[in-house]
Design a protein around this motif. Structure first.
Motif, PDB file in Angstrom:
ATOM      1  N   ALA A  12      56.568 -23.830 119.204  1.00 15.62           N
ATOM      2  CA  ALA A  12      58.262 -23.953 120.436  1.00 15.62           C
ATOM      3  C   ALA A  12      59.520 -23.536 120.094  1.00 15.62           C
ATOM      4  O   ALA A  12      60.260 -23.163 121.195  1.00 15.62           O
ATOM      5  N   ALA A  13      59.532 -23.225 119.140  1.00 14.92           N
ATOM      6  CA  ALA A  13      60.962 -22.538 118.570  1.00 14.92           C
ATOM      7  C   ALA A  13      61.171 -21.700 118.538  1.00 14.92           C
ATOM      8  O   ALA A  13      62.033 -21.447 119.522  1.00 14.92           O
ATOM      9  N   PRO A  14      60.683 -20.363 119.194  1.00 16.02           N
ATOM     10  CA  PRO A  14      60.930 -19.100 119.472  1.00 16.02           C
ATOM     11  C   PRO A  14      61.335 -19.627 120.851  1.00 16.02           C
ATOM     12  O   PRO A  14      62.679 -19.091 121.480  1.00 16.02           O
ATOM     13  N   PHE A  15      61.083 -20.303 121.900  1.00 14.29           N
ATOM     14  CA  PHE A  15      61.090 -20.439 123.326  1.00 14.29           C
ATOM     15  C   PHE A  15      62.672 -21.695 123.217  1.00 14.29           C
ATOM     16  O   PHE A  15      63.595 -21.397 123.709  1.00 14.29           O
ATOM     17  N   ALA A  16      62.373 -22.425 121.722  1.00 15.42           N
ATOM     18  CA  ALA A  16      64.247 -23.185 121.876  1.00 15.42           C
ATOM     19  C   ALA A  16      65.424 -23.085 121.629  1.00 15.42           C
ATOM     20  O   ALA A  16      66.447 -22.802 122.334  1.00 15.42           O
ATOM     21  N   LEU A  17      65.133 -21.689 120.583  1.00 10.45           N
ATOM     22  CA  LEU A  17      66.032 -20.609 120.058  1.00 10.45           C
ATOM     23  C   LEU A  17      66.618 -19.365 121.128  1.00 10.45           C
ATOM     24  O   LEU A  17      67.694 -19.006 120.879  1.00 10.45           O
ATOM     25  N   PHE A  18      65.696 -19.231 121.731  1.00 15.85           N
ATOM     26  CA  PHE A  18      66.117 -17.798 122.393  1.00 15.85           C
ATOM     27  C   PHE A  18      64.969 -17.262 123.706  1.00 15.85           C
ATOM     28  O   PHE A  18      65.968 -16.496 124.444  1.00 15.85           O
ATOM     29  N   VAL A  19      64.724 -18.904 124.031  1.00 14.28           N
ATOM     30  CA  VAL A  19      64.571 -18.517 125.866  1.00 14.28           C
ATOM     31  C   VAL A  19      64.851 -19.482 126.890  1.00 14.28           C
ATOM     32  O   VAL A  19      65.814 -19.186 128.036  1.00 14.28           O
ATOM     33  N   PHE A 139      62.888 -27.723 130.544  1.00 16.76           N
ATOM     34  CA  PHE A 139      62.458 -26.598 130.140  1.00 16.76           C
ATOM     35  C   PHE A 139      63.265 -26.557 128.862  1.00 16.76           C
ATOM     36  O   PHE A 139      62.963 -26.183 127.323  1.00 16.76           O
ATOM     37  N   THR A 140      64.237 -27.055 128.446  1.00 19.94           N
ATOM     38  CA  THR A 140      65.254 -26.803 127.075  1.00 19.94           C
ATOM     39  C   THR A 140      64.935 -27.942 127.089  1.00 19.94           C
ATOM     40  O   THR A 140      65.169 -28.052 125.775  1.00 19.94           O
ATOM     41  N   PHE A 141      64.753 -28.918 127.764  1.00 15.25           N
ATOM     42  CA  PHE A 141      65.224 -30.451 126.481  1.00 15.25           C
ATOM     43  C   PHE A 141      63.335 -30.592 126.091  1.00 15.25           C
ATOM     44  O   PHE A 141      62.918 -31.134 124.947  1.00 15.25           O
ATOM     45  N   LEU A 142      61.843 -30.077 127.249  1.00 20.61           N
ATOM     46  CA  LEU A 142      60.456 -30.109 126.578  1.00 20.61           C
ATOM     47  C   LEU A 142      60.296 -28.878 125.491  1.00 20.61           C
ATOM     48  O   LEU A 142      60.046 -29.192 124.296  1.00 20.61           O
ATOM     49  N   ALA A 143      61.111 -27.323 125.166  1.00 20.57           N
ATOM     50  CA  ALA A 143      60.789 -26.498 123.729  1.00 20.57           C
ATOM     51  C   ALA A 143      61.940 -27.744 122.945  1.00 20.57           C
ATOM     52  O   ALA A 143      61.088 -27.565 122.035  1.00 20.57           O
ATOM     53  N   PHE A 145      62.660 -30.709 122.559  1.00 21.75           N
ATOM     54  CA  PHE A 145      61.709 -31.714 122.309  1.00 21.75           C
ATOM     55  C   PHE A 145      60.587 -31.435 120.946  1.00 21.75           C
ATOM     56  O   PHE A 145      60.307 -32.026 119.746  1.00 21.75           O
ATOM     57  N   PHE A 146      60.211 -30.555 121.468  1.00 19.54           N
ATOM     58  CA  PHE A 146      58.355 -30.049 120.693  1.00 19.54           C
ATOM     59  C   PHE A 146      58.838 -28.898 119.257  1.00 19.54           C
ATOM     60  O   PHE A 146      58.084 -29.799 118.287  1.00 19.54           O
ATOM     61  N   MET A 147      59.577 -28.881 119.121  1.00 20.17           N
ATOM     62  CA  MET A 147      60.649 -27.954 118.078  1.00 20.17           C
ATOM     63  C   MET A 147      61.091 -28.785 116.985  1.00 20.17           C
ATOM     64  O   MET A 147      60.322 -29.096 116.053  1.00 20.17           O
ATOM     65  N   ILE A 148      61.465 -30.461 117.730  1.00 16.51           N
ATOM     66  CA  ILE A 148      61.846 -31.549 116.813  1.00 16.51           C
ATOM     67  C   ILE A 148      61.321 -32.392 116.304  1.00 16.51           C
ATOM     68  O   ILE A 148      60.445 -32.628 115.388  1.00 16.51           O
ATOM     69  N   ASP A 149      60.700 -32.024 116.826  1.00 14.34           N
ATOM     70  CA  ASP A 149      58.384 -33.182 116.925  1.00 14.34           C
ATOM     71  C   ASP A 149      57.674 -32.362 115.773  1.00 14.34           C
ATOM     72  O   ASP A 149      57.480 -34.278 115.336  1.00 14.34           O
ATOM     73  N   GLY A 150      58.102 -31.246 115.414  1.00 13.93           N
ATOM     74  CA  GLY A 150      57.056 -31.400 114.704  1.00 13.93           C
ATOM     75  C   GLY A 150      57.546 -30.916 113.391  1.00 13.93           C
ATOM     76  O   GLY A 150      56.852 -30.385 112.193  1.00 13.93           O
ATOM     77  N   LEU A 151      59.093 -32.105 113.049  1.00 12.17           N
ATOM     78  CA  LEU A 151      59.228 -32.020 111.736  1.00 12.17           C
ATOM     79  C   LEU A 151      58.468 -32.654 110.454  1.00 12.17           C
ATOM     80  O   LEU A 151      58.445 -31.865 109.418  1.00 12.17           O
TER      81      LEU A 151
END
Length: 248
Positions: A12-19, A139-143, A145-151
């Motif tokens: 999810a990280a590249p989508f959250a940060l760049f997409v 999709f901003t929330f989804l990307a 969320f998944f990046m933060i939830d994986g920490l």
């Protein structure tokens, strides 16, 4: 759990940060709340599975979750169920605590934790619905969320893996984690989008048809014994969910 979380966090990280569009300023507190709620939920879920059989804990968690979610949706979003939908909820509830009859040795610990976990299922369902509706682009929330939830869970899993006498091989474990990550996108992501597009309570209840598939997983994968009565109880939960959806 750790393998799944690190997989979908990295994906999810590249989508959250760049997409996707960058989150609005008010979203950071919402992400913090979602992070805390989901971490507590996963810890409770794991704890419950150590106290009782999967086919006992899972239906109770998934059964009590939508009941609390319906109440939360009424209090937060003003959603109301009609008589047919409440009939469906009653059918669903009739199948919830039946599995406890077949696991009396762990009744109090397992079911108590399962009900508490179900409460957090309802909490994250309603909170995530609030969060995904609070941003312009879902999709901003989804990307994010998944990046933060994986920490968090990967750190816990790494520490537990190092303490095990015979830890599982990393490569097969991570392969299952990647598969689980894609499943998480499809399952969690779909439910979150559903709560943005339609009623939260109905989405939460209809999701509980998963209990039928849980019974099959318990038998085919975990090799647990599931008799016809327990399958019937799980079918009641699924039938109640369908009645709620059709009644709406």
């Amino acid at each position: 759990r750790g393998a799944i979380d690190v997989s979908y966090g990295v994906m999810a990280a590249p989508f959250a940060l760049f997409v996707v569009p960058w989150p609005e300023p008010h979203m950071w507190l919402i992400f913090l709340g979602a992070f805390v709620i989901h971490v507590i939920y996963k810890l409770l879920q794991a704890w419950a599975y150590t106290k009782g059989a999967y086919t006992v804990v899972y239906p109770v968690v998934r059964g009590t979750g939508p009941l609390f979610a319906v109440v939360g949706a009424y209090l937060i979003f003003g959603e109301r169920f009609n008589a047919v939908q409440w009939l469906g909820v009653a059918v669903l509830l009739s199948g919830i605590f039946g599995p406890a009859l077949y696991n009396r040795d762990t009744l109090h610990a397992a079911l108590g934790l399962a009900v508490l976990t179900g409460l957090f299922v309802a909490l994250y369902t309603t909170y995530d619905a609030y969060g995904i509706r609070a941003t312009a682009d879902p999709f901003t929330f989804l990307a994010w969320f998944f990046m933060i939830d994986g920490l968090v869970m990967p750190v816990i899993a790494w520490r537990r893996w190092h303490r095990m006498e015979n830890p599982p091989e990393v490569a097969p474990l991570m392969l299952r984690g990647v598969i689980g990550g894609f499943i998480a996108f499809a399952s969690f992501g779909s439910v979150m989008l559903a709560t943005r597009l339609d009623k939260v309570g109905e989405a939460a209840v209809l999701r509980e048809t998963s209990t039928v598939f849980a019974a099959l997983i318990g038998v085919l994968v975990l090799k647990e014994t599931v008799g016809p009565r327990r399958i019937a109880l799980m079918a009641l939960i699924a039938a109640g969910a369908v009645i709620v959806e059709m009644g709406g």
